[in-house]
Write a protein that holds these residues in place. Structure first.
Motif, PDB file in Angstrom:
ATOM      1  N   ILE A  56       0.835  -1.204   0.000  1.00 16.31           N
ATOM      2  CA  ILE A  56       0.000   0.000   0.000  1.00 16.31           C
ATOM      3  C   ILE A  56       0.872   1.258   0.000  1.00 16.31           C
ATOM      4  CG2 ILE A  56      -1.652   1.346   1.360  1.00 16.31           C
ATOM      5  CD1 ILE A  56      -2.846  -1.307   2.315  1.00 16.31           C
ATOM      6  N   SER A  57       1.970   1.210   0.767  1.00 17.86           N
ATOM      7  CA  SER A  57       2.850   2.383   0.843  1.00 17.86           C
ATOM      8  C   SER A  57       3.448   2.708  -0.519  1.00 17.86           C
ATOM      9  CB  SER A  57       3.969   2.132   1.859  1.00 17.86           C
ATOM     10  OG  SER A  57       3.434   1.985   3.163  1.00 17.86           O
ATOM     11  N   ALA A  58       3.810   1.661  -1.273  1.00 18.72           N
ATOM     12  CA  ALA A  58       4.367   1.886  -2.610  1.00 18.72           C
ATOM     13  C   ALA A  58       3.343   2.556  -3.515  1.00 18.72           C
ATOM     14  CB  ALA A  58       4.822   0.563  -3.218  1.00 18.72           C
ATOM     15  N   CYS A  59       2.105   2.069  -3.466  1.00 16.96           N
ATOM     16  CA  CYS A  59       1.040   2.672  -4.271  1.00 16.96           C
ATOM     17  C   CYS A  59       0.746   4.094  -3.804  1.00 16.96           C
ATOM     18  CB  CYS A  59      -0.230   1.820  -4.199  1.00 16.96           C
ATOM     19  SG  CYS A  59      -0.059   0.195  -4.965  1.00 16.96           S
ATOM     20  N   LEU A  60       0.841   4.294  -2.505  1.00 17.72           N
ATOM     21  CA  LEU A  60       0.577   5.617  -1.954  1.00 17.72           C
ATOM     22  C   LEU A  60       1.600   6.635  -2.445  1.00 17.72           C
ATOM     23  CD1 LEU A  60      -1.175   7.292  -0.031  1.00 17.72           C
ATOM     24  CD2 LEU A  60       0.381   6.671   1.818  1.00 17.72           C
ATOM     25  N   ILE A 139      -7.592  17.361  -7.309  1.00 17.03           N
ATOM     26  CA  ILE A 139      -6.664  17.492  -6.180  1.00 17.03           C
ATOM     27  C   ILE A 139      -7.369  17.158  -4.859  1.00 17.03           C
ATOM     28  CG2 ILE A 139      -5.369  19.197  -4.807  1.00 17.03           C
ATOM     29  CD1 ILE A 139      -4.635  20.547  -7.485  1.00 17.03           C
ATOM     30  N   ASN A 140      -8.587  17.686  -4.701  1.00 18.26           N
ATOM     31  CA  ASN A 140      -9.352  17.410  -3.478  1.00 18.26           C
ATOM     32  C   ASN A 140      -9.669  15.930  -3.347  1.00 18.26           C
ATOM     33  OD1 ASN A 140      -9.333  20.115  -2.801  1.00 18.26           O
ATOM     34  ND2 ASN A 140     -11.314  20.554  -3.736  1.00 18.26           N
ATOM     35  N   THR A 141     -10.079  15.319  -4.486  1.00 16.25           N
ATOM     36  CA  THR A 141     -10.410  13.894  -4.469  1.00 16.25           C
ATOM     37  C   THR A 141      -9.192  13.059  -4.114  1.00 16.25           C
ATOM     38  OG1 THR A 141     -12.141  14.196  -6.135  1.00 16.25           O
ATOM     39  CG2 THR A 141     -11.272  11.975  -5.848  1.00 16.25           C
ATOM     40  N   LEU A 142      -8.065  13.374  -4.778  1.00 13.15           N
ATOM     41  CA  LEU A 142      -6.843  12.619  -4.537  1.00 13.15           C
ATOM     42  C   LEU A 142      -6.321  12.850  -3.121  1.00 13.15           C
ATOM     43  CD1 LEU A 142      -5.019  10.646  -5.950  1.00 13.15           C
ATOM     44  CD2 LEU A 142      -3.701  12.558  -6.856  1.00 13.15           C
ATOM     45  N   SER A 143      -6.426  14.093  -2.652  1.00  8.92           N
ATOM     46  CA  SER A 143      -5.988  14.400  -1.280  1.00  8.92           C
ATOM     47  C   SER A 143      -6.818  13.628  -0.262  1.00  8.92           C
ATOM     48  CB  SER A 143      -6.097  15.907  -1.028  1.00  8.92           C
ATOM     49  OG  SER A 143      -5.236  16.629  -1.865  1.00  8.92           O
ATOM     50  N   SER A 144      -8.135  13.569  -0.498  1.00  5.91           N
ATOM     51  CA  SER A 144      -9.029  12.834   0.396  1.00  5.91           C
ATOM     52  C   SER A 144      -8.697  11.354   0.397  1.00  5.91           C
ATOM     53  CB  SER A 144     -10.485  13.048  -0.039  1.00  5.91           C
ATOM     54  OG  SER A 144     -11.358  12.284   0.771  1.00  5.91           O
ATOM     55  N   THR A 145      -8.435  10.802  -0.810  1.00  7.14           N
ATOM     56  CA  THR A 145      -8.087   9.388  -0.913  1.00  7.14           C
ATOM     57  C   THR A 145      -6.796   9.093  -0.162  1.00  7.14           C
ATOM     58  OG1 THR A 145      -9.159   9.213  -3.077  1.00  7.14           O
ATOM     59  CG2 THR A 145      -7.528   7.526  -2.525  1.00  7.14           C
ATOM     60  N   ILE A 146      -5.803   9.949  -0.366  1.00  9.35           N
ATOM     61  CA  ILE A 146      -4.520   9.749   0.314  1.00  9.35           C
ATOM     62  C   ILE A 146      -4.689   9.819   1.836  1.00  9.35           C
ATOM     63  CG2 ILE A 146      -2.253  10.812   0.693  1.00  9.35           C
ATOM     64  CD1 ILE A 146      -2.275  11.609  -2.262  1.00  9.35           C
ATOM     65  N   SER A 147      -5.495  10.784   2.285  1.00  8.74           N
ATOM     66  CA  SER A 147      -5.733  10.929   3.727  1.00  8.74           C
ATOM     67  C   SER A 147      -6.402   9.680   4.296  1.00  8.74           C
ATOM     68  CB  SER A 147      -6.600  12.162   3.978  1.00  8.74           C
ATOM     69  OG  SER A 147      -6.892  12.278   5.354  1.00  8.74           O
ATOM     70  N   ASP A 148      -7.407   9.160   3.572  1.00  6.95           N
ATOM     71  CA  ASP A 148      -8.111   7.955   4.045  1.00  6.95           C
ATOM     72  C   ASP A 148      -7.173   6.755   4.080  1.00  6.95           C
ATOM     73  OD1 ASP A 148     -11.295   8.736   2.395  1.00  6.95           O
ATOM     74  OD2 ASP A 148     -10.378   9.481   4.254  1.00  6.95           O
ATOM     75  N   TYR A 164      -8.693  -4.339   3.758  1.00  2.00           N
ATOM     76  CA  TYR A 164      -7.693  -4.319   2.684  1.00  2.00           C
ATOM     77  C   TYR A 164      -8.310  -4.204   1.298  1.00  2.00           C
ATOM     78  CZ  TYR A 164      -4.247  -5.895  -0.615  1.00  2.00           C
ATOM     79  OH  TYR A 164      -3.424  -5.975  -1.692  1.00  2.00           O
ATOM     80  N   LYS A 165      -9.368  -5.000   1.038  1.00  2.00           N
ATOM     81  CA  LYS A 165      -9.978  -4.958  -0.303  1.00  2.00           C
ATOM     82  C   LYS A 165     -10.495  -3.564  -0.632  1.00  2.00           C
ATOM     83  CE  LYS A 165     -11.334  -9.788  -0.913  1.00  2.00           C
ATOM     84  NZ  LYS A 165     -12.465 -10.700  -1.141  1.00  2.00           N
ATOM     85  N   LYS A 166     -11.164  -2.970   0.350  1.00  2.33           N
ATOM     86  CA  LYS A 166     -11.702  -1.620   0.135  1.00  2.33           C
ATOM     87  C   LYS A 166     -10.557  -0.625  -0.069  1.00  2.33           C
ATOM     88  CE  LYS A 166     -13.410   0.599   3.627  1.00  2.33           C
ATOM     89  NZ  LYS A 166     -14.304   1.011   4.729  1.00  2.33           N
ATOM     90  N   THR A 167      -9.504  -0.773   0.759  1.00  2.00           N
ATOM     91  CA  THR A 167      -8.359   0.132   0.627  1.00  2.00           C
ATOM     92  C   THR A 167      -7.672  -0.051  -0.719  1.00  2.00           C
ATOM     93  OG1 THR A 167      -7.989   0.025   3.014  1.00  2.00           O
ATOM     94  CG2 THR A 167      -6.173   0.859   1.667  1.00  2.00           C
ATOM     95  N   LYS A 168      -7.517  -1.303  -1.123  1.00  4.82           N
ATOM     96  CA  LYS A 168      -6.875  -1.601  -2.410  1.00  4.82           C
ATOM     97  C   LYS A 168      -7.668  -1.010  -3.566  1.00  4.82           C
ATOM     98  CE  LYS A 168      -5.292  -5.431  -5.290  1.00  4.82           C
ATOM     99  NZ  LYS A 168      -5.245  -6.911  -5.425  1.00  4.82           N
ATOM    100  N   LYS A 169      -8.985  -1.102  -3.447  1.00  6.79           N
ATOM    101  CA  LYS A 169      -9.852  -0.548  -4.511  1.00  6.79           C
ATOM    102  C   LYS A 169      -9.662   0.962  -4.615  1.00  6.79           C
ATOM    103  CE  LYS A 169     -14.598  -0.535  -6.210  1.00  6.79           C
ATOM    104  NZ  LYS A 169     -15.994  -0.971  -5.957  1.00  6.79           N
ATOM    105  N   ARG A 170      -9.497   1.639  -3.464  1.00  6.76           N
ATOM    106  CA  ARG A 170      -9.317   3.090  -3.475  1.00  6.76           C
ATOM    107  C   ARG A 170      -7.969   3.494  -4.073  1.00  6.76           C
ATOM    108  NH1 ARG A 170     -11.615   6.890   0.962  1.00  6.76           N
ATOM    109  NH2 ARG A 170     -11.589   8.096  -0.961  1.00  6.76           N
ATOM    110  N   LEU A 171      -7.008   2.561  -4.009  1.00 10.74           N
ATOM    111  CA  LEU A 171      -5.697   2.846  -4.587  1.00 10.74           C
ATOM    112  C   LEU A 171      -5.729   2.881  -6.103  1.00 10.74           C
ATOM    113  CD1 LEU A 171      -3.407   0.669  -2.312  1.00 10.74           C
ATOM    114  CD2 LEU A 171      -3.330   3.153  -2.517  1.00 10.74           C
ATOM    115  N   GLN A 172      -6.759   2.276  -6.682  1.00 10.37           N
ATOM    116  CA  GLN A 172      -6.879   2.248  -8.145  1.00 10.37           C
ATOM    117  C   GLN A 172      -7.409   3.587  -8.629  1.00 10.37           C
ATOM    118  OE1 GLN A 172      -9.365  -1.156  -8.826  1.00 10.37           O
ATOM    119  NE2 GLN A 172      -7.798  -2.622  -8.174  1.00 10.37           N
ATOM    120  N   CYS A 173      -6.548   4.553  -8.614  1.00 10.00           N
ATOM    121  CA  CYS A 173      -6.925   5.941  -8.942  1.00 10.00           C
ATOM    122  C   CYS A 173      -7.203   6.086 -10.436  1.00 10.00           C
ATOM    123  CB  CYS A 173      -5.795   6.894  -8.534  1.00 10.00           C
ATOM    124  SG  CYS A 173      -6.130   8.605  -8.933  1.00 10.00           S
ATOM    125  N   SER A 174      -8.327   6.689 -10.754  1.00  7.02           N
ATOM    126  CA  SER A 174      -8.717   6.863 -12.162  1.00  7.02           C
ATOM    127  C   SER A 174      -8.340   8.247 -12.703  1.00  7.02           C
ATOM    128  CB  SER A 174     -10.233   6.659 -12.305  1.00  7.02           C
ATOM    129  OG  SER A 174     -10.929   7.621 -11.539  1.00  7.02           O
TER     130      SER A 174
END
Length: 392
Positions: A56-60, A139-148, A164-174
């Motif tokens: 997760i840290s690498a994706c972050l 920027i707001n969306t990505l900032s919110s995702t990173i914060s979560d 983890y599954k939910k977190t992993k799904k959020r890492l798939q940034c569009s």
């Protein structure tokens, strides 16, 4: 850590102390030995949590880099938005100065052109406002995702793996890379270029017409252009946006109009400059990176070096015979036949001819060269044509 209901397997009421990598779920020892998970890769919770934290840290980090790109792009776009208004003001002044030279009966034409400029300013400012609004949302969306995600990383191992599954799904940034904005600056060439000539029907006795108008949106930061965009010289550095069209790798500027067919010519007064280049260049030339002036790089130019030697920028470059320095040079472009001819306007002798094949738009190219003493910089001036009933 005390065992809670969340820690226990719902099927076997055993502590879930392993993690199945295949199904990405917590399992107990009985589950691990069952048919469902027996052939799966499982490991202790602590080991799995450490692995997933690393993943997760690498994706972050990737998301953070993307956020940095977005923030930098927003800053650049803010500068462009501000410059559009400044440029519109400068263009407004230029138009008014032109019209001061004309009589009052041209007032209606002046107002029409100012309105067109105002409309372009408003339209392009609205475009930039919308784009800035969109990038702000990203920027707001990505900032919110990173914060979560950062919050999720701080959770206990069990909670982290459950989510983890939910977190992993959020890492798939569009969110994609910021778009490259072209032709967003005020089209000063349209408003100022050939302004007098366009109203020549009413004022043909006092107008001047040049065959090529310079495009200020392509001019390098140290170049000064005349009000009618027919003269360029080296000057002090200006605060200008690094827009897509601008040339920053060389002290140069392009003509406002490119050519994809036909014959075209213009004469350049090269003045007393010791280093200059003139000719044509492709629309696709590298404008930001280091390049060499050669046909392989999309340039067909000749130039003066150190004030005493004339060169054709071939590969390698060719020294041209020169009895005396030319003052005016005519550039003749025959697009269809792939020729660029340079002629000494004083005696009509050919200086050099390039032969090639053009497959895209070609623009006039001008480089007045560097000058340590800005006050004594020599300009390159596009010579006006002789105006009759029609331009020859």
């Amino acid at each position: 850590m005390s065992t809670t209901n969340q820690d226990k397997c719902f099927l076997h009421n055993q502590k879930r102390n392993s993690f199945c990598h295949n199904d990405e779920v917590l399992v107990c020892l009985i589950c691990q030995q069952s048919k469902e998970h027996k052939v799966h890769v499982c490991c202790p919770v602590e080991e799995a949590a450490e692995q997933k934290k690393t993943e997760i840290s690498a994706c972050l980090e990737s998301l953070k880099k993307k956020l940095k790109v977005l923030m930098n792009t927003k800053e650049q776009w803010e500068e462009i938005k501000t410059y559009i208004q400044t440029q519109a003001c400068e263009t407004d002044t230029g138009i008014k100065e032109e019209f001061k030279k004309l009589h009052q009966f041209l007032k209606e034409e002046e107002n029409t052109r100012l309105q067109a400029l105002k409309q372009e300013e408003e339209t392009k400012t609205q475009i930039m406002c919308k784009k800035l609004e969109n990038i702000e949302e990203q920027i707001n969306t990505l900032s919110s995702t990173i914060s979560d995600i950062e919050t999720a990383l701080k959770a206990q191992d069990i909670q982290l793996l459950q989510d983890y599954k939910k977190t992993k799904k959020r890492l798939q940034c569009s969110i994609g890379e910021p778009e490259v904005i072209r032709d967003i600056l005020i089209n000063s060439a349209k408003h100022l270029g050939l302004l007098s000539f366009q109203i020549w029907k009413k004022m043909e006795d006092i107008v001047r017409c040049v065959p090529v108008v310079l495009d200020p949106n392509t001019a390098q930061f140290n170049l000064e252009l005349s009000e009618e965009l027919s003269c360029v010289q080296y000057s002090s550095k200006k605060l200008l946006p690094n827009n897509t069209e601008r040339l920053i790798n060389r002290v140069s500027v392009l003509g406002a109009t490119g050519f994809t067919s036909g014959k075209h010519s213009w004469t350049v007064d090269v003045g007393q400059g010791k280093d200059w280049y003139i000719g044509v260049a492709l629309d696709s030339i590298q404008r930001k990176n280091t390049i060499f002036l050669s046909p392989a790089e999309g340039f067909w130019v000749i130039g003066l070096s150190n004030g005493d030697s004339l060169w054709a920028q071939t590969t390698p470059r060719s020294k041209l015979p020169m009895k005396e320095k030319p003052n005016r040079i005519t550039v003749e472009l025959d697009y269809d036949r792939g020729k660029v001819i340079f002629i000494n306007a004083a005696d009509s002798t050919k200086i050099h001819t390039f032969k090639d094949k053009f497959t895209e738009k070609v623009f006039p190219y001008f480089s007045p060269g560097l000058c340590k003493d800005v006050q004594n910089a020599s300009p390159l001036t596009i010579c006006p044509q002789i105006i009759k009933v029609k331009v020859e």
